[in-house]
Design a protein around this motif. Sequence first.
Motif, PDB file in Angstrom:
ATOM      1  N   MET A   1     -16.137  -6.010 -41.572  1.00  0.00           N
ATOM      2  CA  MET A   1     -15.217  -4.877 -41.611  1.00  0.00           C
ATOM      3  C   MET A   1     -15.925  -3.615 -42.092  1.00  0.00           C
ATOM      4  SD  MET A   1     -11.880  -6.869 -43.127  1.00  0.00           S
ATOM      5  CE  MET A   1     -10.798  -5.455 -43.049  1.00  0.00           C
ATOM      6  N   VAL A   2     -16.800  -3.750 -43.085  1.00  0.00           N
ATOM      7  CA  VAL A   2     -17.579  -2.596 -43.548  1.00  0.00           C
ATOM      8  C   VAL A   2     -18.473  -2.074 -42.429  1.00  0.00           C
ATOM      9  CG1 VAL A   2     -19.375  -1.870 -45.162  1.00  0.00           C
ATOM     10  CG2 VAL A   2     -17.484  -3.290 -45.966  1.00  0.00           C
ATOM     11  N   ALA A   3     -19.079  -3.001 -41.670  1.00  0.00           N
ATOM     12  CA  ALA A   3     -19.930  -2.586 -40.554  1.00  0.00           C
ATOM     13  C   ALA A   3     -19.133  -1.803 -39.514  1.00  0.00           C
ATOM     14  CB  ALA A   3     -20.588  -3.815 -39.919  1.00  0.00           C
ATOM     15  N   LEU A   4     -17.946  -2.283 -39.182  1.00  0.00           N
ATOM     16  CA  LEU A   4     -17.122  -1.577 -38.200  1.00  0.00           C
ATOM     17  C   LEU A   4     -16.663  -0.220 -38.724  1.00  0.00           C
ATOM     18  CD1 LEU A   4     -15.000  -4.585 -36.917  1.00  0.00           C
ATOM     19  CD2 LEU A   4     -16.821  -3.387 -35.703  1.00  0.00           C
ATOM     20  N   CYS A   5     -16.462  -0.105 -40.024  1.00  0.00           N
ATOM     21  CA  CYS A   5     -16.138   1.193 -40.613  1.00  0.00           C
ATOM     22  C   CYS A   5     -17.275   2.183 -40.376  1.00  0.00           C
ATOM     23  CB  CYS A   5     -15.871   1.035 -42.106  1.00  0.00           C
ATOM     24  SG  CYS A   5     -15.615   2.606 -42.977  1.00  0.00           S
ATOM     25  N   PHE A   6     -18.512   1.743 -40.589  1.00  0.00           N
ATOM     26  CA  PHE A   6     -19.664   2.613 -40.339  1.00  0.00           C
ATOM     27  C   PHE A   6     -19.805   2.942 -38.850  1.00  0.00           C
ATOM     28  CE2 PHE A   6     -21.393   0.966 -44.475  1.00  0.00           C
ATOM     29  CZ  PHE A   6     -21.443   2.196 -45.104  1.00  0.00           C
ATOM     30  N   LEU A   7     -19.380   2.036 -37.984  1.00  0.00           N
ATOM     31  CA  LEU A   7     -19.454   2.311 -36.545  1.00  0.00           C
ATOM     32  C   LEU A   7     -18.553   3.479 -36.166  1.00  0.00           C
ATOM     33  CD1 LEU A   7     -20.690   1.287 -33.878  1.00  0.00           C
ATOM     34  CD2 LEU A   7     -18.653  -0.108 -33.583  1.00  0.00           C
ATOM     35  N   VAL A   8     -17.350   3.511 -36.718  1.00  0.00           N
ATOM     36  CA  VAL A   8     -16.456   4.636 -36.447  1.00  0.00           C
ATOM     37  C   VAL A   8     -16.980   5.912 -37.098  1.00  0.00           C
ATOM     38  CG1 VAL A   8     -14.112   5.507 -36.748  1.00  0.00           C
ATOM     39  CG2 VAL A   8     -14.483   3.113 -36.189  1.00  0.00           C
ATOM     40  N   LEU A   9     -17.556   5.790 -38.292  1.00  0.00           N
ATOM     41  CA  LEU A   9     -18.129   6.968 -38.951  1.00  0.00           C
ATOM     42  C   LEU A   9     -19.295   7.538 -38.151  1.00  0.00           C
ATOM     43  CD1 LEU A   9     -18.087   5.897 -42.720  1.00  0.00           C
ATOM     44  CD2 LEU A   9     -16.531   7.452 -41.530  1.00  0.00           C
ATOM     45  N   THR A  10     -19.938   6.703 -37.347  1.00  0.00           N
ATOM     46  CA  THR A  10     -21.038   7.193 -36.509  1.00  0.00           C
ATOM     47  C   THR A  10     -20.542   8.225 -35.509  1.00  0.00           C
ATOM     48  OG1 THR A  10     -22.229   5.086 -36.718  1.00  0.00           O
ATOM     49  CG2 THR A  10     -22.827   6.513 -34.871  1.00  0.00           C
ATOM     50  N   VAL A  11     -19.442   7.925 -34.808  1.00  0.00           N
ATOM     51  CA  VAL A  11     -18.942   8.891 -33.823  1.00  0.00           C
ATOM     52  C   VAL A  11     -18.343  10.111 -34.513  1.00  0.00           C
ATOM     53  CG1 VAL A  11     -18.572   7.193 -32.010  1.00  0.00           C
ATOM     54  CG2 VAL A  11     -16.756   7.628 -33.657  1.00  0.00           C
ATOM     55  N   PHE A  12     -17.818   9.948 -35.730  1.00  0.00           N
ATOM     56  CA  PHE A  12     -17.348  11.116 -36.466  1.00  0.00           C
ATOM     57  C   PHE A  12     -18.526  12.006 -36.866  1.00  0.00           C
ATOM     58  CE2 PHE A  12     -13.343   8.764 -38.102  1.00  0.00           C
ATOM     59  CZ  PHE A  12     -12.714   9.037 -36.905  1.00  0.00           C
TER      60      PHE A  12
END
Length: 414
Positions: free
Chosen positions: A79-90
């Motif tokens: 879940m933490v990894a997926l959070c960083f994935l969304v932060l990447t596009v932001f």
Amino acid sequence: MSGVPAYLPTALALMVAAYEFRQCRTSASPAAARALCLFALAMGAATALLAPPTREALAQLPPAWPGVLVYLLGRELEMVALCFLVLTVFALELPGPAPSWTRHRTRRWHLRLTAAALVLCTVAFLLGRARSAQGYVSARGSGRLAVAAFDSVFTLYSLWCLGVFVLVVHRHARGLGRGVLRTGLRLVLAGGLVGLLWALWGFTSVAGMLTRGRQSAGQDPVAVVLSSCCLLLGGMGATAARWQPLTARALRWLRACQEHLMLRPLWSALRAVLPDDAVLAGRGRGVEFARYRRVIEIRDGYLALRPYLHPRTARWTAEALDRHPVPGPRRPAVVEAAAIAVALECAGARGGGPAADGRTGEAIGTPPTPCPEAVRDSLDAEAAWLTRVARELTCSPAVAYARACACRHVSRTP
């Protein structure tokens, strides 16, 4: 899945992390590279913890790690990894209608949603009093509902993050022209779509817990395959700037081979009317030179066929298109292929004489429906056009009908 294959997603994630770590200093968007590096590190740690050999090794250490805690830690790292994935596009701040202050507010809202999901998952899992044994996590009584709620929140959060990521990347890739960036984003998009399948597979854990009271305590074979494909496609997309120039030459060679073979039917048909002195002398090295020779000889064959292009070609072609309609983009190639087929029929029937009424038809290559000007720009574009003509000459019912009309006409002409 046990053994080395279980660590394939981990290896792929660490490779992506190493590449993005090097990009942090040179990238145009270091914040995005840093977020993607953290995503890969967290995902690599999660897949390593959930691998069966890791779980067995931790159970044998002096302070034995309970299997359920290893499972919980692995899922929350995902879940933490997926959070960083969304932060990447932001962090990329891709073009869009939203102003920058809205993006910052959305980023804060996403971090709060992630914190709430992590807390809710931890509480639900602990309330379920799950146990781990023989590669499964099990629960009894009302604990089934609590663990199933944990799985549901985890799966829905994963789908949310991957859905946001896929939509943003798709919106950005759709407006790009050809190039390395679009290729990379399309591969990343494909990886995101596979990731959605991987997330959907999480509902099998919900079903297993509700029906049997147990679920897999790690990455099952299907999850390993999906996660490996997801990370492989994503890694290829992220590193496209490095590997695409290396593969461009190989792809060009393969395209030249394909076009050389596809031109053979048209080239073979024209060789019968092509003068011997029009055949290019000498041998060149490589398939690209062979394709070049074939294109030049086809164009010379067009010139040799000009005296045999019957004046009724346009009428026969129109009748053929009425009987066998083709889509608009294919019509120019069909018209040119029909002109070639009629001229070949007349040349074969007349034994080298002119058309039936002694008039020379229009030059092949300038049919009633104009060919796109792009076919004149380069050898690659010319070869691509001629492969379309060759395909229609071989397979199109409309071309066959036009040729049959010419055959009937010349057979009645004394």
